[in-house]
Design an enzyme around this catalytic site. Structure first.
Site, PDB file in Angstrom:
ATOM      1  N   ASP A   1      11.408-148.860  27.854  1.00 36.50           N
ATOM      2  CA  ASP A   1      11.452-150.663  27.284  1.00 36.50           C
ATOM      3  C   ASP A   1      12.254-150.844  27.930  1.00 36.50           C
ATOM      4  OD1 ASP A   1       8.757-152.435  25.851  1.00 36.50           O
ATOM      5  OD2 ASP A   1      10.402-152.854  26.376  1.00 36.50           O
TER       6      ASP A   1
ATOM      7  N   HIS B   1      -1.024-149.598  27.870  1.00 37.81           N
ATOM      8  CA  HIS B   1       0.823-148.957  27.748  1.00 37.81           C
ATOM      9  C   HIS B   1       0.764-148.892  25.779  1.00 37.81           C
ATOM     10  CE1 HIS B   1       1.754-153.405  27.906  1.00 37.81           C
ATOM     11  NE2 HIS B   1       2.500-153.029  26.738  1.00 37.81           N
TER      12      HIS B   1
ATOM     13  N   HIS C   1       3.200-147.705  23.255  1.00 35.17           N
ATOM     14  CA  HIS C   1       4.680-147.657  22.475  1.00 35.17           C
ATOM     15  C   HIS C   1       5.064-146.787  22.133  1.00 35.17           C
ATOM     16  CE1 HIS C   1       5.095-152.541  23.157  1.00 35.17           C
ATOM     17  NE2 HIS C   1       4.835-151.983  23.741  1.00 35.17           N
TER      18      HIS C   1
END
Ligand code: 5GP
Length: 129
Positions: A28, A92, A94
């Site tokens: 990220d 997505h 995390h």
């Protein structure tokens, strides 16, 4: 095309952690924790729970492998999982190295790493994948 599809195609740079033919993992850009990684399908689909059954299962299994690599590379107690998708319309997952609850807090000040540091973090995780 989503920003993450551009990352998969290499049109936008990323700090790659791992990939296979269907999934791609990268750091990220605005990390909440050192080693904060996003795991995405290469196929463009907005929402994790809109993925086909076999796709979401494979996505999670790929994320599991990435999580084990993060755990091996980054000092932490466990690797946390979070799905929001409020910002980027490309599914997505995390993955966040955790030591305590606060490590999942997206409202706290995010961390800043230099280009060299991000490369080193990505390489250390990739090495364990
Ligand atoms: P969400 O959609 O889950 O609410 O948040 C999107 C996440 O993607 C954020 O944590 C943000 O920092 C990350 N992100 C957004 N654009 C980019 C980008 O261009 N590169 C990378 N590596 N991460 C990004």
């Amino acid at each position: 095309m989503t920003i993450f599809s551009k990352i998969v195609k290499g049109e936008i740079p990323s700090y790659k952690v791992a990939e296979d033919d269907r999934f791609y993992a990268f750091l990220d850009i605005n990390p909440v924790a050192k080693g904060h990684t996003l795991v995405i399908p290469k196929r463009e689909v907005d929402y994790l729970f809109d993925e086909e059954d076999d796709e979401i299962a494979a996505h999670m299994v790929f994320a599991k492998r990435v999580a084990h690599a993060i755990k091996a590379a980054i000092p932490c107690t466990k690797v946390g999982v979070c799905v929001m998708g409020l910002d980027v319309p490309h599914a997505h997952i995390h993955l966040l190295p955790l030591v305590n609850e606060g490590d999942m807090d997206f409202k706290k000040p995010h961390l800043k790493f230099s280009d060299e540091e991000m490369k080193a973090i990505a390489a250390s995780i990739a090495e364990k994948f």
